[in-house]
Design a protein around this motif. Structure first.
Motif: not given
Lengths: 387, 387
Positions: A34-37, A40, A97, A100, A232-233, A236-240, A270
């Motif tokens: 995981x990236x460090x939050x 973000x 998306x 991946x 993502x890196x 934000x990864x949360x928005x895919x 997004x």
């Protein structure tokens, strides 16, 4: 119920399963990726939500185009022109998306059951999973310190129905290794002789804290070059949000059909927000901060390894990205180490899931982006005590 | 480059291609399938973005779980308990990137090349596309005014390796038809005798403007019931949020593996936002407004058809949803009508892409949710002039 052969063959994510064990409060975990939050840009993204809605209204909320939001594709194309000197335009960029999905779509449009895929050994687990859904034949090629082993690559390329080579040229997952300039050129020369695609998956490329950026292996040179990128890196990864860049229009058309059938289009809300963020902020400055953060964490892990690890454990020294790869030269299986490590409340990912043809390996992946230098030192000390 | 057989077989979206032609400013288009943008609760969603970020911070931006955000799954489960009396819990709910992805994942985990899929004839094009990627054998069963033709259904169920039946029980796409209570019970009885899954795809069910809600065909009754839902038609399609409900845990586990390999997880930012919206607003009141809007538009189209259409053109009278289906009883191919209609600056979707075994059909789909009653009347008048 009878399930499909493809799904029975596909490994569920070893890492995601491990994370369920390693997520306990008192475990120091180097297992995630995981990236460090704290990296973000939350306030800026929040402002971009407001601004994008004010400017574009209902368009953020409606169905949208399969290839992706045009201004975002233009931004990406302009950046790859500027930074990498590539002759790419918005029409060569396709939003996915997360990257991946890019992997999964590429497998879908290129691989018939049994077709060959050349993959780094060890290689990125997510790619192995995505490609396995198409029931291919994997040809693993050893990833050396400076890139793929060339003899093995040539031999693999001579296998029947090889469709593509999958590489992560910068700060590879899982090893942290980076292909050298020479290896890149040699690989490009070799690949040019074959009718295969070369995938360069580059989610970490911007996170270089040491050394000089290198030109891509095939992008801008090979006809069937496929470059993958991601927000993502760095955002934000949360928005895919990921993307494919290729000049092969027929390939892109098939990818569009596959994408329509898979999820119609990528979350357009997004796409507007990330575009607004990129257009309204100093992205380069933002990335510099992440680099400084990760360099500090990587240094802490390498220093602790130097101090505590026994001589028979070797490890990579990444020039960027998120991972260090360690090898127990005495042959101790990583799964054994893992079990003992869990008793010491420290976790990592045993190397096994990163190989398509080996098990019980003596390698492990360590992530340094999600703990403070102090915690990293303590975790490495605990791990060293059982090595 | 050689492409995969699966992608060469998969139709690119006829509708999306048509939309490129019909999007011109001066064309009255009944071709789309878009919710009316005035139905999007933009201000409330904007407030939910702010609130969700304030409460949850970086969790909206980080990688997240494959099965989906737990509070959102709990909300969905509670709603299906309350509204439909189903014994479902958060663990029976799985969040997908729109319900299009649900279709694709189900195909992936159940279908081997050549396996049977029973599908409504005419049926939902997006499902045909998603399933085609697995190279199945389609068994089309005629969709009558009250649901599937039972004799054809039994016959299809006796074909080898049939894995599932795909239905849209409420206000079907493309026909607008709804299965009767009797047909639902008869189908459930028949399906119970076979080892197949029954998919009920229900994106429009809440948008009923006439008649009484009916119980699902198989949900809560059949062991291999799969219920699909979506926020695309009642909140926003742009955020791509759908869900699968099933009590079959083995199926869900395979779907989780397929989802990991496909896009890791659904956009978590949007899951937090939609959950916050649902928890903070009167959703039922909001849906009532959409129902009133669509009823008005549907009435306008039916009234205009009554006034202008010649007697040889029959059409369905939907009790909800977004579509009317018309049949030229004189056998005129819809593609011929389409070409003439474009000259008159009015568009619709010819029936052809909704069939897996017929071409040159005499049917067409008309969407009424995206034009004012006045424009609908003018469009139907133009269309009638060439019928």
């Amino acid at each position: 119920m009878q399930y499909s052969e493809r799904i029975l063959k596909t490994p569920s994510s070893f890492i995601r399963n491990i994370l369920k064990v390693t997520d306990a409060e008192d475990v120091i975990s180097f297992a995630g990726g995981l990236p460090n939050p704290i990296s973000f840009p939350i306030d800026a993204l929040r402002a971009s939500v407001d601004h994008a809605i004010t400017v574009n209204g209902s368009r953020l909320f409606q169905y949208s185009s399969t290839q992706g939001y045009a201004p975002l594709r233009e931004y990406i194309a302009a950046k790859y022109q500027r930074v990498h000197g590539l002759d790419v335009h918005a029409d060569d960029v396709f939003i996915t998306t997360g990257s991946q999905q890019a992997l999964e779509l590429i497998g879908k449009v290129l691989i018939n059951k049994g077709d060959g895929i050349i993959i780094e050994e060890p290689g990125y687990l997510g790619a192995i999973q995505a490609f396995t859904l198409t029931e291919p034949t994997f040809h693993g090629v050893t990833l050396e310190n400076d890139g793929l082993n060339l003899e093995e690559l040539e031999r693999a390329l001579q296998q029947p129905n090889v469709k593509f080579i999958y590489t992560v040229p910068n700060f590879q997952n899982p090893t942290g290794l980076t292909y050298s300039k020479e290896k890149r050129e040699q690989i490009c020369e070799i690949v040019a002789k074959y009718d295969v695609a070369l995938i360069e998956d580059d989610p970490y490329g911007e996170l270089r804290f040491q050394g000089e950026p290198l030109p891509y292996i095939g992008a801008g040179k090979l006809e069937n070059s496929i470059l993958l990128g991601s927000f993502s890196k760095t955002v934000t990864p949360g928005m895919r949000l990921g993307f494919i860049i290729t000049k092969n229009k027929e390939l892109l058309q098939h990818i569009e059909t596959a994408k329509q059938a898979s999820d119609l289009h990528t979350n357009i809300f997004s796409q507007y927000v990330i575009y607004d963020y990129l257009a309204s902020n100093d992205y380069t400055e933002h990335v510099k901060k992440i680099i400084a953060l990760y360099k500090n964490q990587s240094d802490a892990m390498l220093d602790a390894m130097q101090e505590f690890f026994p001589a028979h454990v070797e490890y990579t020294r990444p020039e960027g990205g998120m991972f260090i790869w360690a090898t127990m030269k005495d042959g101790t299986p990583a799964l054994d180490v893992f079990n003992k490590a869990m008793e010491q409340k420290v976790a990592f990912v045993p190397g096994d899931p990163f190989y398509t043809s080996k098990t019980n390996v003596n390698t492990m992946r360590l992530n340094y982006t999600n703990a403070t230098p102090e915690v990293i030192r303590e975790g490495i000390k605990r791990l060293a005590s059982i090595l």
